[in-house]
Design a protein around this motif. Structure first.
Motif, PDB file in Angstrom:
ATOM      1  N   VAL A   1       0.671  -1.292  -0.161  1.00 45.69           N
ATOM      2  CA  VAL A   1       0.083   0.052   0.064  1.00 45.69           C
ATOM      3  C   VAL A   1       0.883   1.375   0.072  1.00 45.69           C
ATOM      4  O   VAL A   1       0.580   2.254  -0.779  1.00 45.69           O
ATOM      5  N   GLY A   2       1.864   1.363   0.739  1.00 46.03           N
ATOM      6  CA  GLY A   2       2.705   2.355   0.963  1.00 46.03           C
ATOM      7  C   GLY A   2       3.584   2.819  -0.334  1.00 46.03           C
ATOM      8  O   GLY A   2       3.690   3.816  -0.969  1.00 46.03           O
ATOM      9  N   GLY A   3       3.768   1.588  -0.954  1.00 47.05           N
ATOM     10  CA  GLY A   3       4.811   1.489  -2.290  1.00 47.05           C
ATOM     11  C   GLY A   3       3.857   2.090  -3.434  1.00 47.05           C
ATOM     12  O   GLY A   3       4.252   2.807  -4.483  1.00 47.05           O
ATOM     13  N   LEU A   4       2.611   1.607  -3.331  1.00 43.10           N
ATOM     14  CA  LEU A   4       1.559   1.993  -4.689  1.00 43.10           C
ATOM     15  C   LEU A   4       1.474   3.507  -4.368  1.00 43.10           C
ATOM     16  O   LEU A   4       1.155   4.250  -5.437  1.00 43.10           O
ATOM     17  N   LEU A   5       0.947   4.092  -3.090  1.00 42.44           N
ATOM     18  CA  LEU A   5       0.890   5.606  -2.944  1.00 42.44           C
ATOM     19  C   LEU A   5       2.204   6.243  -3.350  1.00 42.44           C
ATOM     20  O   LEU A   5       1.982   7.371  -3.958  1.00 42.44           O
ATOM     21  N   LEU A   6       3.420   5.675  -3.051  1.00 38.77           N
ATOM     22  CA  LEU A   6       4.731   6.378  -3.518  1.00 38.77           C
ATOM     23  C   LEU A   6       4.835   6.481  -4.942  1.00 38.77           C
ATOM     24  O   LEU A   6       5.146   7.450  -5.511  1.00 38.77           O
ATOM     25  N   VAL A   7       4.478   5.420  -5.584  1.00 40.71           N
ATOM     26  CA  VAL A   7       4.541   5.480  -7.049  1.00 40.71           C
ATOM     27  C   VAL A   7       3.567   6.368  -7.734  1.00 40.71           C
ATOM     28  O   VAL A   7       3.872   7.089  -8.458  1.00 40.71           O
TER      29      VAL A   7
ATOM     30  N   ALA B   1       1.482  14.287 -12.120  1.00 37.03           N
ATOM     31  CA  ALA B   1       1.961  15.401 -13.242  1.00 37.03           C
ATOM     32  C   ALA B   1       2.628  16.502 -12.859  1.00 37.03           C
ATOM     33  O   ALA B   1       3.477  17.006 -13.196  1.00 37.03           O
ATOM     34  N   ARG B   2       2.592  16.815 -11.397  1.00 38.97           N
ATOM     35  CA  ARG B   2       3.253  18.128 -10.682  1.00 38.97           C
ATOM     36  C   ARG B   2       4.620  17.550 -10.115  1.00 38.97           C
ATOM     37  O   ARG B   2       5.627  18.473  -9.902  1.00 38.97           O
ATOM     38  N   VAL B   3       4.974  16.191  -9.900  1.00 42.26           N
ATOM     39  CA  VAL B   3       5.973  15.862  -9.683  1.00 42.26           C
ATOM     40  C   VAL B   3       7.001  14.920 -10.825  1.00 42.26           C
ATOM     41  O   VAL B   3       7.903  15.593 -11.189  1.00 42.26           O
ATOM     42  N   ASN B   4       6.100  14.255 -11.594  1.00 44.84           N
ATOM     43  CA  ASN B   4       6.551  13.663 -12.847  1.00 44.84           C
ATOM     44  C   ASN B   4       8.266  13.026 -12.863  1.00 44.84           C
ATOM     45  O   ASN B   4       8.740  13.443 -13.800  1.00 44.84           O
ATOM     46  N   LEU B   5       8.253  12.368 -11.763  1.00 41.11           N
ATOM     47  CA  LEU B   5       9.749  11.551 -11.779  1.00 41.11           C
ATOM     48  C   LEU B   5       9.491  10.433 -12.274  1.00 41.11           C
ATOM     49  O   LEU B   5      10.585   9.680 -12.819  1.00 41.11           O
ATOM     50  N   LEU B   6       8.569   9.575 -12.619  1.00 36.89           N
ATOM     51  CA  LEU B   6       8.233   8.333 -13.088  1.00 36.89           C
ATOM     52  C   LEU B   6       7.405   8.564 -14.459  1.00 36.89           C
ATOM     53  O   LEU B   6       7.364   7.293 -14.956  1.00 36.89           O
ATOM     54  N   GLY B   7       7.111   9.508 -14.859  1.00 34.74           N
ATOM     55  CA  GLY B   7       6.300   9.387 -16.323  1.00 34.74           C
ATOM     56  C   GLY B   7       4.849   9.122 -15.822  1.00 34.74           C
ATOM     57  O   GLY B   7       4.397   9.135 -14.763  1.00 34.74           O
ATOM     58  N   SER B   8       4.024   8.780 -16.760  1.00 33.46           N
ATOM     59  CA  SER B   8       2.793   8.824 -16.809  1.00 33.46           C
ATOM     60  C   SER B   8       2.249   7.504 -16.724  1.00 33.46           C
ATOM     61  O   SER B   8       1.149   7.131 -16.576  1.00 33.46           O
ATOM     62  N   ILE B   9       3.208   6.320 -16.918  1.00 37.19           N
ATOM     63  CA  ILE B   9       2.673   4.859 -16.967  1.00 37.19           C
ATOM     64  C   ILE B   9       2.274   4.424 -15.718  1.00 37.19           C
ATOM     65  O   ILE B   9       1.407   3.608 -15.752  1.00 37.19           O
TER      66      ILE B   9
ATOM     67  N   PRO C   1      -3.519  -4.600 -14.280  1.00 36.79           N
ATOM     68  CA  PRO C   1      -2.374  -5.638 -14.045  1.00 36.79           C
ATOM     69  C   PRO C   1      -1.128  -4.648 -13.611  1.00 36.79           C
ATOM     70  O   PRO C   1      -0.046  -5.516 -12.765  1.00 36.79           O
ATOM     71  N   ILE C   2      -0.703  -3.590 -14.205  1.00 37.09           N
ATOM     72  CA  ILE C   2       0.291  -2.650 -13.672  1.00 37.09           C
ATOM     73  C   ILE C   2       0.122  -2.719 -12.367  1.00 37.09           C
ATOM     74  O   ILE C   2       1.449  -2.713 -11.694  1.00 37.09           O
ATOM     75  N   ALA C   3      -1.274  -2.198 -11.698  1.00 40.86           N
ATOM     76  CA  ALA C   3      -0.937  -1.797 -10.028  1.00 40.86           C
ATOM     77  C   ALA C   3      -0.722  -3.225  -9.531  1.00 40.86           C
ATOM     78  O   ALA C   3      -0.335  -2.947  -8.269  1.00 40.86           O
ATOM     79  N   LEU C   4      -1.394  -4.043  -9.788  1.00 36.18           N
ATOM     80  CA  LEU C   4      -1.049  -5.565  -9.160  1.00 36.18           C
ATOM     81  C   LEU C   4       0.118  -5.826  -9.078  1.00 36.18           C
ATOM     82  O   LEU C   4       0.996  -6.605  -8.167  1.00 36.18           O
ATOM     83  N   ALA C   5       0.908  -5.786 -10.303  1.00 37.06           N
ATOM     84  CA  ALA C   5       2.519  -6.148 -10.371  1.00 37.06           C
ATOM     85  C   ALA C   5       3.160  -5.248  -9.357  1.00 37.06           C
ATOM     86  O   ALA C   5       4.041  -5.604  -8.782  1.00 37.06           O
ATOM     87  N   VAL C   6       2.916  -3.972  -9.258  1.00 43.74           N
ATOM     88  CA  VAL C   6       3.557  -3.079  -8.526  1.00 43.74           C
ATOM     89  C   VAL C   6       3.580  -3.621  -6.999  1.00 43.74           C
ATOM     90  O   VAL C   6       4.547  -3.609  -6.293  1.00 43.74           O
ATOM     91  N   ALA C   7       2.195  -3.743  -6.609  1.00 44.28           N
ATOM     92  CA  ALA C   7       1.824  -4.175  -5.249  1.00 44.28           C
ATOM     93  C   ALA C   7       2.575  -5.497  -4.928  1.00 44.28           C
ATOM     94  O   ALA C   7       3.131  -5.759  -3.796  1.00 44.28           O
ATOM     95  N   LEU C   8       2.738  -6.393  -5.802  1.00 45.32           N
ATOM     96  CA  LEU C   8       3.501  -7.588  -5.656  1.00 45.32           C
ATOM     97  C   LEU C   8       5.089  -7.345  -5.470  1.00 45.32           C
ATOM     98  O   LEU C   8       5.674  -8.098  -4.681  1.00 45.32           O
ATOM     99  N   LEU C   9       5.582  -6.495  -6.259  1.00 43.31           N
ATOM    100  CA  LEU C   9       7.105  -6.234  -6.045  1.00 43.31           C
ATOM    101  C   LEU C   9       7.458  -5.447  -4.919  1.00 43.31           C
ATOM    102  O   LEU C   9       8.368  -6.014  -4.218  1.00 43.31           O
ATOM    103  N   PHE C  10       6.471  -4.743  -4.457  1.00 43.98           N
ATOM    104  CA  PHE C  10       6.816  -3.984  -3.057  1.00 43.98           C
ATOM    105  C   PHE C  10       6.526  -4.871  -1.908  1.00 43.98           C
ATOM    106  O   PHE C  10       7.389  -4.942  -0.909  1.00 43.98           O
TER     107      PHE C  10
ATOM    108  N   VAL D   1      -2.118   3.999 -10.931  1.00 43.09           N
ATOM    109  CA  VAL D   1      -2.133   2.799  -9.844  1.00 43.09           C
ATOM    110  C   VAL D   1      -2.899   2.900  -8.858  1.00 43.09           C
ATOM    111  O   VAL D   1      -3.460   1.941  -8.288  1.00 43.09           O
ATOM    112  N   TRP D   2      -3.027   3.944  -8.199  1.00 39.12           N
ATOM    113  CA  TRP D   2      -3.579   4.420  -6.780  1.00 39.12           C
ATOM    114  C   TRP D   2      -5.246   4.275  -7.269  1.00 39.12           C
ATOM    115  O   TRP D   2      -6.125   3.649  -6.287  1.00 39.12           O
ATOM    116  N   ASP D   3      -5.779   4.989  -8.145  1.00 41.16           N
ATOM    117  CA  ASP D   3      -7.170   5.103  -8.298  1.00 41.16           C
ATOM    118  C   ASP D   3      -7.602   3.701  -8.925  1.00 41.16           C
ATOM    119  O   ASP D   3      -8.709   3.501  -8.861  1.00 41.16           O
ATOM    120  N   LYS D   4      -6.758   2.976  -9.689  1.00 44.10           N
ATOM    121  CA  LYS D   4      -7.357   1.677 -10.488  1.00 44.10           C
ATOM    122  C   LYS D   4      -6.339   0.610  -9.856  1.00 44.10           C
ATOM    123  O   LYS D   4      -5.414   0.162 -10.644  1.00 44.10           O
TER     124      LYS D   4
END
Length: 317
Positions: free
Chosen positions: A252-258, A264-272, A283-292, A276-279
């Motif tokens: 949860v913390g990692g998803l919020l951090l990503v 758009a106001r920070v834009n360190l990781l791009g738009s891809i 698949p990409i949000a689930l993969a990020v949660a699994l990785l963290f 992830v937080w709202d949806k």
């Protein structure tokens, strides 16, 4: 419905924690301790049989045997006569608390050190030499010093005092790691229980049940994969119990951090990663949660890097 699922999962894992704590960690330790108590009782009987029958030694042997009987607790027959059917079936779950094992072990060691009071005077030097040899493998300097004191001791009672001190040092050196292990396991279990409360609260308030379930899966896989790929450094019980809970919270913390770093106001990781937080079920949000969940180091390194870059942006602004 999703909140109910996360509550049921946490309650189920709480049951697993209790079974692991008592049945898989403390239970075998307790049975080993009871075996050592039985061996100590037999040893006391054998040493006492060879000693002289003076009053002091008889009192010492009776005191040691009574303490060993108290340490071993009620016999199986006594237990069956005093507890109900359900209590007998669940005895393995309640009779071996981790908080008591270290104290029981230290009590047993103290009784073993008192065996020197049962050793006949002609056998004292031989008995002491065995204790000094055990100490020498753990602390050569102290073994040499106490060995000289034992050789120079003028009376049998003074020899017994030196032997008992050497035996105490042996137990301190041998049991230091075990007591530390018990402390780590208790801390890990406490953190796991508090973490489960956090998982339930976050799941109900934020509605990220799927994120935490994937993070818990990653937390479970991390020590499992580590044990399979690197058998020389197996994970402790405390790490295994805490890892799924920590993985759920880290996801949860990692998803919020990503999501923050993709804003758009920070834009360190791009738009891809922006949605992830709202949806969280994409698949990409689930993969990020699994990785963290799998790698807490990934979360800490990204958090440190993000804080430094955000600090630099703030200074530039």
């Amino acid at each position: 419905m999703n909140a109910l699922v996360i509550v049921l999962v946490c309650l189920g894992y709480l049951v697993i924690i209790m079974i692991t704590n008592r049945g898989l960690i403390a239970g075998p330790r307790k049975r080993l301790l009871l075996t050592q108590v039985d061996l100590a009782r037999e040893r006391a009987t054998m040493i006492g049989a060879r000693s002289s029958r003076d009053e002091a030694m008889e009192i010492a042997r009776a005191t040691i045997e009574a303490a060993l009987d108290k340490l071993s607790g009620p016999t199986p027959a006594q237990r069956r006569s005093t507890v109900g059917w359900m209590r007998r079936r669940l005895a393995w779950l309640f009779d071996a608390p981790l908080t008591q094992l270290a104290a029981d072990l230290q009590h047993l060691n103290a009784l073993n050190r008192r065996f020197v009071q049962l050793v006949p005077e002609p056998d004292l030097m031989t008995y002491g030499a065995q204790i000094i040899a055990r100490l020498q493998a753990l602390d050569d300097k102290e073994a040499g010093r106490l060995g000289r004191q034992l050789h120079d001791a003028p009376t049998p009672n003074s020899k017994r005092i030196v032997i008992e001190r050497a035996h105490e040092l042996v137990h301190e050196r041998e049991d230091a790691g075990l007591v530390t292990e018990f402390d780590h396991q208790r801390v890990s279990l406490w953190l796991a229980l508090v973490g489960l409360d956090g998982v339930i609260a976050i799941g109900i308030v934020l509605g990220h049940e799927v994120t935490m379930l994937l993070g818990a899966l990653g937390g479970f896989l991390a020590p499992t994969v580590s044990s399979l790929t690197n058998r020389n450094t197996p994970s402790s019980w405390g790490v295994r119990v805490l890892s799924p809970v920590g993985g759920a919270l880290t996801a949860v913390g990692g998803l919020l951090l990503v999501a923050l770093l993709s804003d758009a106001r920070v834009n360190l990781l791009g738009s891809i990663f922006r949605d992830v937080w709202d949806k969280p079920t994409t698949p990409i949000a689930l993969a990020v949660a699994l990785l963290f969940g799998f790698s807490g180091r990934l979360f800490s390194s990204m958090a440190i890097r993000a804080s430094s870059q955000l600090g630099a942006k703030s200074d530039d602004g």
